[in-house]
Design a protein around this motif. Structure first.
Motif, PDB file in Angstrom:
ATOM      1  N   ASP A 386      35.114  38.824  41.549  1.00  0.00           N
ATOM      2  CA  ASP A 386      33.864  39.335  41.105  1.00  0.00           C
ATOM      3  C   ASP A 386      33.263  38.135  40.470  1.00  0.00           C
ATOM      4  O   ASP A 386      33.800  38.051  39.293  1.00  0.00           O
ATOM      5  N   ILE A 387      31.907  37.768  40.544  1.00  0.00           N
ATOM      6  CA  ILE A 387      31.134  36.760  39.810  1.00  0.00           C
ATOM      7  C   ILE A 387      30.008  37.291  39.618  1.00  0.00           C
ATOM      8  O   ILE A 387      29.331  37.589  40.559  1.00  0.00           O
ATOM      9  N   ILE A 396      33.810  36.105  35.171  1.00  0.00           N
ATOM     10  CA  ILE A 396      34.770  35.918  36.436  1.00  0.00           C
ATOM     11  C   ILE A 396      35.728  37.189  36.264  1.00  0.00           C
ATOM     12  O   ILE A 396      36.226  37.261  35.112  1.00  0.00           O
ATOM     13  N   GLN A 397      35.895  37.880  37.276  1.00  0.00           N
ATOM     14  CA  GLN A 397      36.895  39.075  37.187  1.00  0.00           C
ATOM     15  C   GLN A 397      37.606  38.923  38.545  1.00  0.00           C
ATOM     16  O   GLN A 397      37.118  38.949  39.551  1.00  0.00           O
ATOM     17  N   LEU A 428      39.193  34.072  27.972  1.00  0.00           N
ATOM     18  CA  LEU A 428      40.120  34.506  28.913  1.00  0.00           C
ATOM     19  C   LEU A 428      40.709  35.810  28.481  1.00  0.00           C
ATOM     20  O   LEU A 428      41.335  35.980  27.457  1.00  0.00           O
ATOM     21  N   ALA A 429      40.452  36.965  29.112  1.00  0.00           N
ATOM     22  CA  ALA A 429      41.259  38.173  28.682  1.00  0.00           C
ATOM     23  C   ALA A 429      41.960  38.889  29.682  1.00  0.00           C
ATOM     24  O   ALA A 429      41.379  38.864  31.134  1.00  0.00           O
ATOM     25  N   VAL A 430      43.220  39.070  29.526  1.00  0.00           N
ATOM     26  CA  VAL A 430      44.096  39.835  30.664  1.00  0.00           C
ATOM     27  C   VAL A 430      44.500  41.038  30.208  1.00  0.00           C
ATOM     28  O   VAL A 430      44.867  41.394  29.080  1.00  0.00           O
ATOM     29  N   THR A 438      46.575  44.533  37.688  1.00  0.00           N
ATOM     30  CA  THR A 438      46.053  43.330  36.936  1.00  0.00           C
ATOM     31  C   THR A 438      44.715  42.922  36.737  1.00  0.00           C
ATOM     32  O   THR A 438      44.274  42.991  37.899  1.00  0.00           O
ATOM     33  N   THR A 439      44.107  42.726  35.578  1.00  0.00           N
ATOM     34  CA  THR A 439      42.658  42.179  35.811  1.00  0.00           C
ATOM     35  C   THR A 439      42.591  41.266  34.757  1.00  0.00           C
ATOM     36  O   THR A 439      42.628  41.269  33.738  1.00  0.00           O
TER      37      THR A 439
END
Length: 447
Positions: A386-387, A396-397, A428-430, A438-439
């Motif tokens: 998804d942008i 950005i995902q 960046l988030a994880v 995972t996202t």
């Protein structure tokens, strides 16, 4: 390595443990010890400032003022250590005075101190911290002592023989008073009811006091980090230097990758092509009766090598910057990228206009690396991209339903990806619990 998450506890248990847990005790100790240190710092700073400015008409004024400012920096060092030990607040050291000195000698040191913005911030902290310490220490200690005293009120009633005839408690418009004080529209509590009421009120105050002190300490954190730490400009310069190093290292790594791919791929194909064409030439020129079948086989092999070399060069060019990204933008480029992934991936791009080319390229290669991680490590059955744009940020995902457990560890691909995004003021988030999903969310500036 990421720190282990704190164990989850019910809110009521957190509330009950707050008055006696270590964090509350450290914050109370910070508030209590802050007042005497604030008095010492204020007296020193105000005295040094007053004496130094008064003596400015003589030569002695500047050294006295500089010595006072140097002492304020030393007191600031003590305050940073206290905040680190009791509040867990890590504040960096400000720029040292030696960076502002143009030469050796006493006058150079004095002018460096007077020109240092960090030095004057330390002085301002010493003057400002005293009134705030009076308020925070008074409020915190009053609430803490009042709460525990009210809890112990029944014990005091039992131990003190002089309090046997204590009059009942009246609750009215004027608050808690003695029942002997006449009031209208009031309620009188006598005996055990009065003791229970006071104790219950004390328990409530004790439970709320840690949160009151925690709120007061937040102001101290702002003062310490804002006045005793490095300036925003110095922090920004240091961050830009770090980001520049990341960009240089990334560019060097990309050049090494391109060189390695050319050497091991297209270059080797072209060498093999040259050898096969040389053999075909020898058969045609040296053999009086050349075998057409053998020459055709050699030429056919050379033709295959040419096609493979062209394909490898196209792949290499796509890895440097794909033509479809330049011509058609992120949507079609990511759709083509997702089509080559080993896992079915859906693509949703909601952009009314294209970002600048540099940000567009970073977004593309970020998604490309995340899709490679999905193919190699996730064991996922499906994924999604998804942008979208949120004000002046590009979001950005990338999500997959794999086994999870991805972490931004030192030396990992995700850590390198986070460094690349951080180099352009992105992040960046994880979120990847064990068992999935995972996202990974990336944020980039729009321009």
């Amino acid at each position: 390595m990421c720190p282990a998450p704190a164990p989850w506890r019910p809110r009521w248990l957190v509330m009950l443990r707050a008055p006696v847990d270590r964090r509350s005790m450290r914050e109370l100790a910070y508030v209590v010890t802050g007042l005497p240190l604030a008095v010492i710092a204020f007296c020193y700073a105000f005295g040094g400032l007053l004496l130094g400015t008064t003596l400015l008409i003589t030569f002695v004024g500047l050294p006295v003022l500089a010595a006072g400012l140097a002492g304020c920096r030393a007191l600031g060092h003590l305050e940073r250590g206290r905040a680190r030990a009791l509040l867990g607040l890590a504040v960096g050291e400000p720029d040292p005075v030696r960076t502002l000195r143009r030469s050796s000698g006493l006058m150079s040191w004095i002018w460096a101190l007077l020109r240092s913005g960090a030095t004057w911030r330390h002085l301002f902290y010493a003057l400002l911290h005293l009134p705030w310490s009076f308020f925070s220490c008074g409020v915190g200690l009053l609430a803490w002592c009042a709460g525990w005293s009210m809890i112990a009120y029944p014990l005091w009633e039992w131990l003190s023989p002089d309090s046997v005839g204590t009059p009942p408690i009246r609750i009215g418009r004027d608050g808690l008073t003695s029942a002997s004080t006449p009031q209208q529209s009031s309620t009188v509590l006598e005996g055990g009811f009065a003791l229970a009421f006071v104790s219950a009120l004390g328990v409530l105050i004790v439970l709320l006091t840690p949160w009151l002190i925690r709120g007061l300490v937040q102001v101290d954190k702002l003062l310490v980090s804002g006045l005793l730490g490095p300036s925003w400009l110095a922090t920004r310069v240091s961050q830009l230097e770090t980001d520049r190093g990341v960009v240089v290292d990334t560019a060097a790594a990309d050049l090494r990758r391109i060189e390695r791919n050319l050497h091991d791929g297209a270059q080797a194909r072209l060498v093999s092509l040259a050898m096969e064409l040389g053999l075909a030439k020898e058969k045609l020129l040296d053999d009086p009766e050349p075998d057409p079948q053998a020459v055709a086989a050699l030429i056919d092999g050379a033709h295959g090598e040419v096609k493979l070399a062209l394909q490898e060069l196209r792949d290499l060019a796509r890895g440097i910057h794909p033509a479809i990204l330049t011509d058609r933008g992120l949507g079609p480029a990511l759709s083509a990228l997702a089509a080559r992934c080993t896992v079915p991936v859906s693509v949703t791009v909601e952009l009314e206009e294209r970002p600048v080319a540099a940000i567009e390229g970073i977004a593309y290669f970020t998604v490309s690396e995340l899709l490679q991680n999905i193919s190699k490590h996730s064991a996922a059955r499906r994924g999604s991209i998804d942008i979208w744009r949120s004000e002046q940020r590009l979001l950005i995902q990338v999500t997959d339903d794999g086994k999870g457990g991805a972490q931004v560890e030192e030396g990992s691909g995700l850590a390198g990806l986070a460094d690349r995004l951080r180099a352009v003021d992105g992040l960046l988030a994880v979120y990847s619990p064990v068992g999935g999903p995972t996202t990974v969310t990336g944020e980039l500036p729009w321009r």
